[in-house]
Enzyme design. Structure first.
Site, short mmCIF file in Angstrom:
data_model
loop_
_atom_site.label_atom_id
_atom_site.label_comp_id
_atom_site.label_asym_id
_atom_site.label_seq_id
_atom_site.Cartn_x
_atom_site.Cartn_y
_atom_site.Cartn_z
N CYS A 119 0.85 -1.20 0.00
CA CYS A 119 0.00 0.00 0.00
C CYS A 119 0.88 1.25 0.00
O CYS A 119 0.69 2.16 -0.82
CB CYS A 119 -0.93 -0.04 1.22
SG CYS A 119 -2.14 1.29 1.24
N CYS A 120 1.89 1.30 0.88
CA CYS A 120 2.81 2.45 0.91
C CYS A 120 3.60 2.54 -0.39
O CYS A 120 3.86 3.64 -0.89
CB CYS A 120 3.80 2.31 2.06
SG CYS A 120 3.20 2.93 3.64
N CYS A 202 -1.15 8.43 7.35
CA CYS A 202 -2.51 8.20 6.86
C CYS A 202 -3.43 7.82 8.04
O CYS A 202 -2.98 7.21 9.02
CB CYS A 202 -2.52 7.06 5.85
SG CYS A 202 -1.62 7.43 4.34
N CYS A 205 -3.47 4.22 9.45
CA CYS A 205 -2.19 3.69 9.95
C CYS A 205 -1.55 4.57 11.02
O CYS A 205 -0.33 4.54 11.21
CB CYS A 205 -1.21 3.53 8.79
SG CYS A 205 -1.81 2.40 7.53
N CYS A 228 7.70 4.14 5.74
CA CYS A 228 6.85 3.94 4.57
C CYS A 228 7.65 3.55 3.34
O CYS A 228 7.09 3.09 2.34
CB CYS A 228 6.02 5.19 4.29
SG CYS A 228 7.01 6.66 4.07
FE1 SF4 Z 1 -1.40 2.81 2.85
FE2 SF4 Z 1 -1.12 3.12 5.47
FE3 SF4 Z 1 0.96 3.45 3.84
FE4 SF4 Z 1 -1.04 5.22 3.90
S1 SF4 Z 1 0.44 4.75 5.56
S2 SF4 Z 1 -0.06 4.44 2.10
S3 SF4 Z 1 -2.82 3.86 4.22
S4 SF4 Z 1 -0.17 1.54 4.27
#
Ligand code: SF4
Length: 245
Positions: A119-120, A202, A205, A228
């Site tokens: 996701c990151c 985010c 998270c 991240c």
């Molecule tokens: Fe995805 Fe969480 Fe990374 Fe944001 S902090 S990009 S929601 S995994």
């Protein structure tokens, strides 16, 4: 695109700025690379607001950007507006290729609950990789006191992952120095810091931290993940993370 300097030159520069005020290295990078220097400001940590203030004093036409994952807190978007009005700049909004809905359609809902690395990689690292190709140097607000992974951050380095000069003017500062500067200059900051959110990413998270926990303990709760992927050499490449699936 800037040529990669040899390691000895970068090491010498890093030593040269060690122990000197952050403004010195900012003046050097803006003086050398002009508008091919860009400031990364997350609007989710107090350091970024200090660096933004310093950059606006030294080189007010320096471009500024933030990674808008579309999953930021309302307070973070409010701070973008507040800072824009104060400094007369419009931070560039760097967005992921996929919307949250498109990501859910491809990878399933709430990917951050199952694989925050990918996701990151998709929502932060990949957009930054594409964006930084337009620049020769970027400025970050990371500090050595924030975590073990950042404990040896130099003031100037060659960013192997993104392929340009990286400057970390507050590498030698600590949380107390940052807040002293913010109060002395009456800077805007993310209102979540008035609660128990010393580090804000985010929404899904980030949790508040308890007394005695480290500054970044509230990031990616339930995972061993601490970065991240923007500030580490290894990991966070979209393709590499894809291979994990
Ligand atoms: Fe995805 Fe969480 Fe990374 Fe944001 S902090 S990009 S929601 S995994």
């Amino acid at each position: 695109m800037v040529d990669r300097p040899d390691q000895a030159s970068i090491g010498k520069l890093a030593l040269e700025f060690e122990g000197r005020p952050p403004e010195d290295v900012l003046a050097w990078v803006i003086g050398n690379y002009g508008r091919r220097t860009v400031l990364a400001c997350s609007f989710g940590g107090p350091s970024g607001m200090v660096v933004l203030d310093m950059v606006m004093r030294i080189g007010p036409s320096t471009p500024v950007y933030y990674l808008d994952t579309a999953l930021l807190f309302p307070e973070t978007y409010e701070l973008v507006e507040e800072a824009s009005a104060r400094y007369g700049v419009t931070p560039m909004r760097v967005k992921p290729r996929l919307s949250v809905a498109e990501q859910a359609a491809v990878y399933g809902p709430e990917l951050w609950r199952r694989n925050p690395n990918i996701c990151c990689a998709m929502r932060k690292v990949e957009p930054q990789l594409a964006f930084l190709r337009m620049y020769d140097a970027w400025i970050s607000g990371i500090r050595r006191d924030q975590s073990a992974t950042r404990a040896h951050v130099p003031v100037v380095e060659w960013d192997v992952k993104f392929g340009l000069i990286k400057v970390n003017p507050l590498a030698q500062w600590d949380e107390r120095m940052v807040w002293t500067y913010i109060r002395a200059h009456n800077l805007p900051y993310n209102k979540l810091h008035d609660g128990d959110f010393p580090s804000i990413g985010c929404r899904p998270c980030t949790r508040p931290v308890s007394s005695g926990e480290s500054l970044r303990a509230g990031r990616w709760p339930g995972f061993s993940k601490t970065e991240c992927g923007l500030h580490v050499v290894h990991g966070g490449h979209p393709q590499a993370e894809d291979d994990e699936l």
